[in-house]
Design a protein around this motif. Structure first.
Motif, PDB file in Angstrom:
ATOM      1  N   SER A   1      12.056 -15.786  11.326  1.00  0.00           N
ATOM      2  CA  SER A   1      13.042 -14.924  10.689  1.00  0.00           C
ATOM      3  C   SER A   1      12.341 -13.889   9.821  1.00  0.00           C
ATOM      4  CB  SER A   1      13.989 -15.749   9.810  1.00  0.00           C
ATOM      5  OG  SER A   1      14.876 -14.904   9.099  1.00  0.00           O
ATOM      6  N   ALA A   2      12.920 -12.683   9.808  1.00  0.00           N
ATOM      7  CA  ALA A   2      12.447 -11.633   8.905  1.00  0.00           C
ATOM      8  C   ALA A   2      13.475 -11.382   7.800  1.00  0.00           C
ATOM      9  CB  ALA A   2      12.209 -10.343   9.698  1.00  0.00           C
ATOM     10  N   ASP A   3      14.448 -12.276   7.665  1.00  0.00           N
ATOM     11  CA  ASP A   3      15.589 -12.024   6.784  1.00  0.00           C
ATOM     12  C   ASP A   3      15.356 -12.397   5.331  1.00  0.00           C
ATOM     13  OD1 ASP A   3      16.951 -11.055   8.951  1.00  0.00           O
ATOM     14  OD2 ASP A   3      17.987 -12.945   9.375  1.00  0.00           O
ATOM     15  N   PHE A   4      14.123 -12.710   4.961  1.00  0.00           N
ATOM     16  CA  PHE A   4      13.837 -13.038   3.569  1.00  0.00           C
ATOM     17  C   PHE A   4      13.770 -11.762   2.729  1.00  0.00           C
ATOM     18  CE2 PHE A   4       9.971 -12.997   6.131  1.00  0.00           C
ATOM     19  CZ  PHE A   4       9.162 -12.087   5.467  1.00  0.00           C
ATOM     20  N   ILE A   5      13.853 -11.952   1.420  1.00  0.00           N
ATOM     21  CA  ILE A   5      13.822 -10.830   0.473  1.00  0.00           C
ATOM     22  C   ILE A   5      12.375 -10.560   0.094  1.00  0.00           C
ATOM     23  CG2 ILE A   5      14.535 -10.091  -1.841  1.00  0.00           C
ATOM     24  CD1 ILE A   5      17.025 -11.925  -1.437  1.00  0.00           C
ATOM     25  N   ARG A   6      12.039  -9.278  -0.037  1.00  0.00           N
ATOM     26  CA  ARG A   6      10.677  -8.913  -0.414  1.00  0.00           C
ATOM     27  C   ARG A   6      10.694  -8.187  -1.755  1.00  0.00           C
ATOM     28  NH1 ARG A   6       9.736  -7.342   5.244  1.00  0.00           N
ATOM     29  NH2 ARG A   6      10.728  -9.005   6.431  1.00  0.00           N
ATOM     30  N   VAL A   7       9.841  -8.629  -2.656  1.00  0.00           N
ATOM     31  CA  VAL A   7       9.548  -7.886  -3.885  1.00  0.00           C
ATOM     32  C   VAL A   7       8.200  -7.222  -3.629  1.00  0.00           C
ATOM     33  CG1 VAL A   7       9.051  -8.039  -6.356  1.00  0.00           C
ATOM     34  CG2 VAL A   7      10.892  -9.413  -5.362  1.00  0.00           C
ATOM     35  N   ARG A   8       8.254  -5.915  -3.406  1.00  0.00           N
ATOM     36  CA  ARG A   8       7.082  -5.150  -2.983  1.00  0.00           C
ATOM     37  C   ARG A   8       6.438  -4.508  -4.217  1.00  0.00           C
ATOM     38  NH1 ARG A   8       9.880  -1.034   0.572  1.00  0.00           N
ATOM     39  NH2 ARG A   8       7.939  -0.743   1.720  1.00  0.00           N
ATOM     40  N   VAL A   9       5.244  -4.946  -4.533  1.00  0.00           N
ATOM     41  CA  VAL A   9       4.552  -4.491  -5.734  1.00  0.00           C
ATOM     42  C   VAL A   9       3.550  -3.412  -5.322  1.00  0.00           C
ATOM     43  CG1 VAL A   9       3.204  -5.191  -7.740  1.00  0.00           C
ATOM     44  CG2 VAL A   9       4.819  -6.815  -6.693  1.00  0.00           C
ATOM     45  N   GLY A  10       3.806  -2.193  -5.764  1.00  0.00           N
ATOM     46  CA  GLY A  10       2.995  -1.063  -5.328  1.00  0.00           C
ATOM     47  C   GLY A  10       1.572  -1.114  -5.861  1.00  0.00           C
ATOM     48  N   ILE A  11       0.607  -0.948  -4.936  1.00  0.00           N
ATOM     49  CA  ILE A  11      -0.801  -0.851  -5.335  1.00  0.00           C
ATOM     50  C   ILE A  11      -1.387   0.508  -4.938  1.00  0.00           C
ATOM     51  CG2 ILE A  11      -1.182  -3.346  -5.295  1.00  0.00           C
ATOM     52  CD1 ILE A  11      -2.660  -2.916  -2.580  1.00  0.00           C
TER      53      ILE A  11
ATOM     54  N   LEU B   1       0.815  -1.219   0.000  1.00  0.00           N
ATOM     55  CA  LEU B   1       0.000   0.000   0.000  1.00  0.00           C
ATOM     56  C   LEU B   1       0.846   1.266   0.000  1.00  0.00           C
ATOM     57  CD1 LEU B   1      -2.596  -1.058   2.720  1.00  0.00           C
ATOM     58  CD2 LEU B   1      -3.225  -0.349   0.406  1.00  0.00           C
ATOM     59  N   ASP B   2       2.017   1.208   0.608  1.00  0.00           N
ATOM     60  CA  ASP B   2       2.827   2.418   0.809  1.00  0.00           C
ATOM     61  C   ASP B   2       3.712   2.752  -0.389  1.00  0.00           C
ATOM     62  OD1 ASP B   2       1.776   2.931   3.339  1.00  0.00           O
ATOM     63  OD2 ASP B   2       3.175   1.532   4.275  1.00  0.00           O
ATOM     64  N   ILE B   3       3.514   2.046  -1.495  1.00  0.00           N
ATOM     65  CA  ILE B   3       4.264   2.310  -2.719  1.00  0.00           C
ATOM     66  C   ILE B   3       3.245   2.617  -3.814  1.00  0.00           C
ATOM     67  CG2 ILE B   3       5.796   1.295  -4.455  1.00  0.00           C
ATOM     68  CD1 ILE B   3       7.011  -0.406  -2.260  1.00  0.00           C
ATOM     69  N   PRO B   4       3.486   3.645  -4.626  1.00  0.00           N
ATOM     70  CA  PRO B   4       2.521   3.977  -5.680  1.00  0.00           C
ATOM     71  C   PRO B   4       2.290   2.815  -6.635  1.00  0.00           C
ATOM     72  CG  PRO B   4       4.189   5.705  -5.471  1.00  0.00           C
ATOM     73  CD  PRO B   4       4.655   4.560  -4.624  1.00  0.00           C
ATOM     74  N   PHE B   5       1.083   2.740  -7.167  1.00  0.00           N
ATOM     75  CA  PHE B   5       0.773   1.727  -8.175  1.00  0.00           C
ATOM     76  C   PHE B   5       1.770   1.809  -9.326  1.00  0.00           C
ATOM     77  CE2 PHE B   5      -1.364   0.595 -12.187  1.00  0.00           C
ATOM     78  CZ  PHE B   5      -1.591  -0.752 -11.934  1.00  0.00           C
ATOM     79  N   ASP B   6       2.083   0.655  -9.895  1.00  0.00           N
ATOM     80  CA  ASP B   6       2.995   0.532 -11.031  1.00  0.00           C
ATOM     81  C   ASP B   6       4.448   0.790 -10.642  1.00  0.00           C
ATOM     82  OD1 ASP B   6       3.557  -0.147 -13.643  1.00  0.00           O
ATOM     83  OD2 ASP B   6       3.325   1.878 -14.412  1.00  0.00           O
TER      84      ASP B   6
ATOM     85  N   GLY C   1      13.688  -6.578   7.703  1.00  0.00           N
ATOM     86  CA  GLY C   1      12.821  -5.502   8.171  1.00  0.00           C
ATOM     87  C   GLY C   1      11.553  -6.053   8.789  1.00  0.00           C
ATOM     88  N   GLY C   2      10.679  -5.139   9.188  1.00  0.00           N
ATOM     89  CA  GLY C   2       9.426  -5.535   9.826  1.00  0.00           C
ATOM     90  C   GLY C   2       8.377  -5.915   8.806  1.00  0.00           C
ATOM     91  N   HIS C   3       7.144  -6.087   9.308  1.00  0.00           N
ATOM     92  CA  HIS C   3       6.050  -6.482   8.418  1.00  0.00           C
ATOM     93  C   HIS C   3       5.254  -5.287   7.912  1.00  0.00           C
ATOM     94  CE1 HIS C   3       3.398  -5.783  11.816  1.00  0.00           C
ATOM     95  NE2 HIS C   3       4.136  -6.604  12.542  1.00  0.00           N
ATOM     96  N   GLY C   4       5.459  -4.101   8.516  1.00  0.00           N
ATOM     97  CA  GLY C   4       4.787  -2.894   8.042  1.00  0.00           C
ATOM     98  C   GLY C   4       3.270  -2.990   8.053  1.00  0.00           C
ATOM     99  N   GLY C   5       2.721  -3.820   8.939  1.00  0.00           N
ATOM    100  CA  GLY C   5       1.276  -3.967   9.011  1.00  0.00           C
ATOM    101  C   GLY C   5       0.710  -4.958   8.006  1.00  0.00           C
ATOM    102  N   HIS C   6       1.571  -5.580   7.197  1.00  0.00           N
ATOM    103  CA  HIS C   6       1.110  -6.556   6.203  1.00  0.00           C
ATOM    104  C   HIS C   6       0.950  -7.910   6.895  1.00  0.00           C
ATOM    105  CE1 HIS C   6       0.931  -9.032   2.625  1.00  0.00           C
ATOM    106  NE2 HIS C   6       0.880  -7.943   1.868  1.00  0.00           N
ATOM    107  N   ASN C   7      -0.286  -8.404   6.962  1.00  0.00           N
ATOM    108  CA  ASN C   7      -0.552  -9.612   7.747  1.00  0.00           C
ATOM    109  C   ASN C   7       0.106 -10.861   7.165  1.00  0.00           C
ATOM    110  OD1 ASN C   7      -2.055  -8.344   9.768  1.00  0.00           O
ATOM    111  ND2 ASN C   7      -3.928  -8.446   8.552  1.00  0.00           N
TER     112      ASN C   7
END
Length: 196
Positions: free
Chosen positions: A129-139, A99-104, A112-118
Protein backbone atom coordinates in the motif's frame (compact mmCIF):
# COMPACT_ATOMS: atom_id res chain seq x y z
CA UNK A 1 -8.11 -2.28 13.24
CA UNK A 2 -7.21 0.13 16.01
CA UNK A 3 -8.48 3.62 15.25
CA UNK A 4 -6.91 5.62 18.08
CA UNK A 5 -3.43 4.15 17.53
CA UNK A 6 -0.89 5.79 15.22
CA UNK A 7 2.28 4.11 14.00
CA UNK A 8 4.90 6.79 13.39
CA UNK A 9 8.02 5.59 11.58
CA UNK A 10 11.15 7.71 11.35
CA UNK A 11 13.27 6.68 8.39
CA UNK A 12 17.04 6.56 8.59
CA UNK A 13 20.05 4.28 8.78
CA UNK A 14 21.16 2.45 11.94
CA UNK A 15 24.24 3.19 14.02
CA UNK A 16 26.07 6.25 15.32
CA UNK A 17 27.95 6.78 12.05
CA UNK A 18 24.71 7.77 10.31
CA UNK A 19 22.90 9.44 13.21
CA UNK A 20 23.54 13.06 12.16
CA UNK A 21 23.13 12.52 8.39
CA UNK A 22 20.47 14.40 6.42
CA UNK A 23 18.99 10.99 5.54
CA UNK A 24 18.29 10.40 9.25
CA UNK A 25 16.14 13.45 9.92
CA UNK A 26 13.05 11.18 10.16
CA UNK A 27 14.63 9.35 13.09
CA UNK A 28 15.51 12.70 14.69
CA UNK A 29 11.82 13.65 14.57
CA UNK A 30 10.59 10.43 16.23
CA UNK A 31 13.29 10.89 18.89
CA UNK A 32 11.82 14.35 19.59
CA UNK A 33 8.34 12.81 19.91
CA UNK A 34 9.68 10.13 22.28
CA UNK A 35 11.21 12.89 24.43
CA UNK A 36 7.83 14.64 24.56
CA UNK A 37 6.21 11.39 25.71
CA UNK A 38 9.07 10.68 28.12
CA UNK A 39 9.20 7.26 26.48
CA UNK A 40 12.23 5.04 25.88
CA UNK A 41 12.88 3.03 22.73
CA UNK A 42 13.01 -0.73 23.31
CA UNK A 43 13.70 -3.63 20.98
CA UNK A 44 10.79 -5.16 19.08
CA UNK A 45 10.70 -8.52 17.31
CA UNK A 46 9.86 -6.70 14.05
CA UNK A 47 13.58 -5.79 13.77
CA UNK A 48 12.93 -2.28 15.04
CA UNK A 49 12.98 -0.25 18.21
CA UNK A 50 9.71 1.23 19.43
CA UNK A 51 8.48 3.70 22.04
CA UNK A 52 4.82 3.72 23.05
CA UNK A 53 2.66 6.27 24.79
CA UNK A 54 0.41 9.30 24.52
CA UNK A 55 1.50 12.86 23.92
CA UNK A 56 -1.44 14.24 25.90
CA UNK A 57 -3.58 12.50 28.54
CA UNK A 58 -6.58 10.91 26.85
CA UNK A 59 -5.13 11.68 23.42
CA UNK A 60 -4.29 9.23 20.65
CA UNK A 61 -1.84 6.42 21.36
CA UNK A 62 1.42 6.41 19.46
CA UNK A 63 3.90 3.72 18.56
CA UNK A 64 7.09 5.48 17.48
CA UNK A 65 9.42 3.26 15.48
CA UNK A 66 12.89 3.17 13.98
CA UNK A 67 13.86 0.14 11.88
CA UNK A 68 17.14 -1.59 12.72
CA UNK A 69 17.76 -2.06 9.00
CA UNK A 70 19.19 0.29 6.42
CA UNK A 71 16.66 2.68 5.00
CA UNK A 72 16.34 1.03 1.60
CA UNK A 73 15.13 -2.21 3.26
CA UNK A 74 12.92 -0.65 5.93
CA UNK A 75 9.72 -2.03 4.42
CA UNK A 76 9.95 -5.41 6.17
CA UNK A 77 10.08 -3.97 9.70
CA UNK A 78 7.39 -1.39 8.92
CA UNK A 79 5.04 -4.03 7.47
CA UNK A 80 5.68 -6.31 10.47
CA UNK A 81 4.84 -3.47 12.87
CA UNK A 82 1.64 -2.67 10.95
CA UNK A 83 0.56 -6.29 11.33
CA UNK A 84 1.64 -6.62 14.97
CA UNK A 85 -0.25 -3.49 16.07
CA UNK A 86 -3.10 -4.03 13.56
CA UNK A 87 -2.71 -0.54 12.08
CA UNK A 88 -4.25 0.40 8.72
CA UNK A 89 -2.12 2.38 6.24
CA UNK A 90 -4.13 5.57 6.89
CA UNK A 91 -2.91 5.46 10.52
CA UNK A 92 0.73 5.07 9.55
CA UNK A 93 2.84 8.24 9.43
CA UNK A 94 6.26 7.95 7.77
CA UNK A 95 8.65 10.81 8.54
CA UNK A 96 11.42 11.14 5.95
CA UNK A 97 13.92 13.47 4.32
CA UNK A 98 12.85 15.09 1.04
CA UNK A 99 15.30 16.45 -1.55
CA UNK A 100 12.59 18.21 -3.57
CA UNK A 101 11.57 20.48 -0.69
CA UNK A 102 13.77 23.37 0.50
CA UNK A 103 15.61 22.93 3.78
CA UNK A 104 13.65 24.05 6.84
CA UNK A 105 10.29 23.25 5.22
CA UNK A 106 7.77 20.56 6.19
CA UNK A 107 5.10 19.24 3.79
CA UNK A 108 2.36 16.69 4.48
CA UNK A 109 0.64 14.30 2.09
CA UNK A 110 -1.18 11.00 1.98
CA UNK A 111 -0.53 8.37 -0.63
CA UNK A 112 1.23 8.84 -3.93
CA UNK A 113 4.40 7.35 -5.35
CA UNK A 114 7.83 7.03 -3.80
CA UNK A 115 9.40 9.89 -5.81
CA UNK A 116 12.69 7.99 -6.04
CA UNK A 117 12.98 7.69 -2.24
CA UNK A 118 14.21 4.14 -1.61
CA UNK A 119 12.80 3.99 1.91
CA UNK A 120 9.30 4.82 0.69
CA UNK A 121 9.72 2.46 -2.27
CA UNK A 122 10.50 -0.44 0.05
CA UNK A 123 7.63 0.32 2.44
CA UNK A 124 5.16 0.46 -0.47
CA UNK A 125 6.54 -2.82 -1.84
CA UNK A 126 6.50 -4.66 1.49
CA UNK A 127 3.13 -3.42 2.74
CA UNK A 128 1.36 -3.49 -0.63
CA UNK A 129 0.00 0.00 0.00
CA UNK A 130 1.05 3.58 -0.69
CA UNK A 131 -1.85 4.99 1.34
CA UNK A 132 0.18 5.95 4.41
CA UNK A 133 0.73 9.57 5.44
CA UNK A 134 4.09 11.19 4.80
CA UNK A 135 5.69 13.98 6.82
CA UNK A 136 8.24 15.22 4.30
CA UNK A 137 11.11 17.09 5.92
CA UNK A 138 12.87 19.30 3.40
CA UNK A 139 16.65 18.97 3.10
CA UNK A 140 17.01 20.75 -0.26
CA UNK A 141 18.98 19.75 -3.34
CA UNK A 142 22.72 19.03 -3.32
CA UNK A 143 24.93 21.93 -4.37
CA UNK A 144 26.59 21.97 -7.79
CA UNK A 145 27.10 18.55 -9.29
CA UNK A 146 27.17 16.61 -6.05
CA UNK A 147 25.32 13.31 -6.28
CA UNK A 148 22.12 13.09 -4.26
CA UNK A 149 23.26 9.78 -2.72
CA UNK A 150 26.39 11.46 -1.31
CA UNK A 151 24.48 14.56 -0.17
CA UNK A 152 21.91 12.68 1.92
CA UNK A 153 24.62 10.65 3.68
CA UNK A 154 26.44 13.78 4.85
CA UNK A 155 25.75 15.56 8.11
CA UNK A 156 23.85 18.84 8.03
CA UNK A 157 26.07 21.85 7.44
CA UNK A 158 27.04 24.13 10.33
CA UNK A 159 24.59 26.76 9.05
CA UNK A 160 21.79 24.19 8.78
CA UNK A 161 22.52 22.88 12.28
CA UNK A 162 21.58 26.27 13.70
CA UNK A 163 18.04 25.89 12.30
CA UNK A 164 17.73 22.09 12.48
CA UNK A 165 16.27 21.93 16.03
CA UNK A 166 13.38 24.17 14.92
CA UNK A 167 12.80 22.03 11.82
CA UNK A 168 12.65 18.88 13.95
CA UNK A 169 10.17 20.54 16.32
CA UNK A 170 8.02 21.69 13.38
CA UNK A 171 7.91 18.16 11.93
CA UNK A 172 7.07 16.66 15.33
CA UNK A 173 4.31 19.25 15.77
CA UNK A 174 2.96 18.21 12.36
CA UNK A 175 2.74 14.57 13.49
CA UNK A 176 0.78 15.67 16.56
CA UNK A 177 -1.57 17.77 14.42
CA UNK A 178 -2.27 14.89 12.03
CA UNK A 179 -3.24 12.59 14.89
CA UNK A 180 -5.29 15.15 16.82
CA UNK A 181 -6.96 17.17 14.05
CA UNK A 182 -6.67 15.09 10.87
CA UNK A 183 -4.48 15.46 7.80
CA UNK A 184 -6.46 18.23 6.07
CA UNK A 185 -6.45 20.51 9.11
CA UNK A 186 -2.77 19.77 9.69
CA UNK A 187 -1.95 20.62 6.06
CA UNK A 188 -3.76 23.95 6.36
CA UNK A 189 -1.69 24.89 9.40
CA UNK A 190 1.67 23.49 8.26
CA UNK A 191 1.52 24.61 4.62
CA UNK A 192 0.35 28.13 5.36
CA UNK A 193 3.43 30.31 5.69
CA UNK A 194 3.39 32.64 8.68
CA UNK A 195 3.20 36.33 7.83
CA UNK A 196 6.61 37.92 7.25
Amino acid sequence: MSTDLWLVVGLGNPGPGYAANRHNVGQMVVAELANRMRATFTSHKANAVVAEGRLVPGGPRFVLAKANTYMNVSGGPVNALMKYYDVAPDHVIVVHDELDIPFDTVKLKAGGGHGGHNGLRDIIGASGSADFIRVRVGIGRPPGRQQAADFVLQNFSSTERETLPNLIVDAADAVELIASEGLTAAQLKVHTAPPA
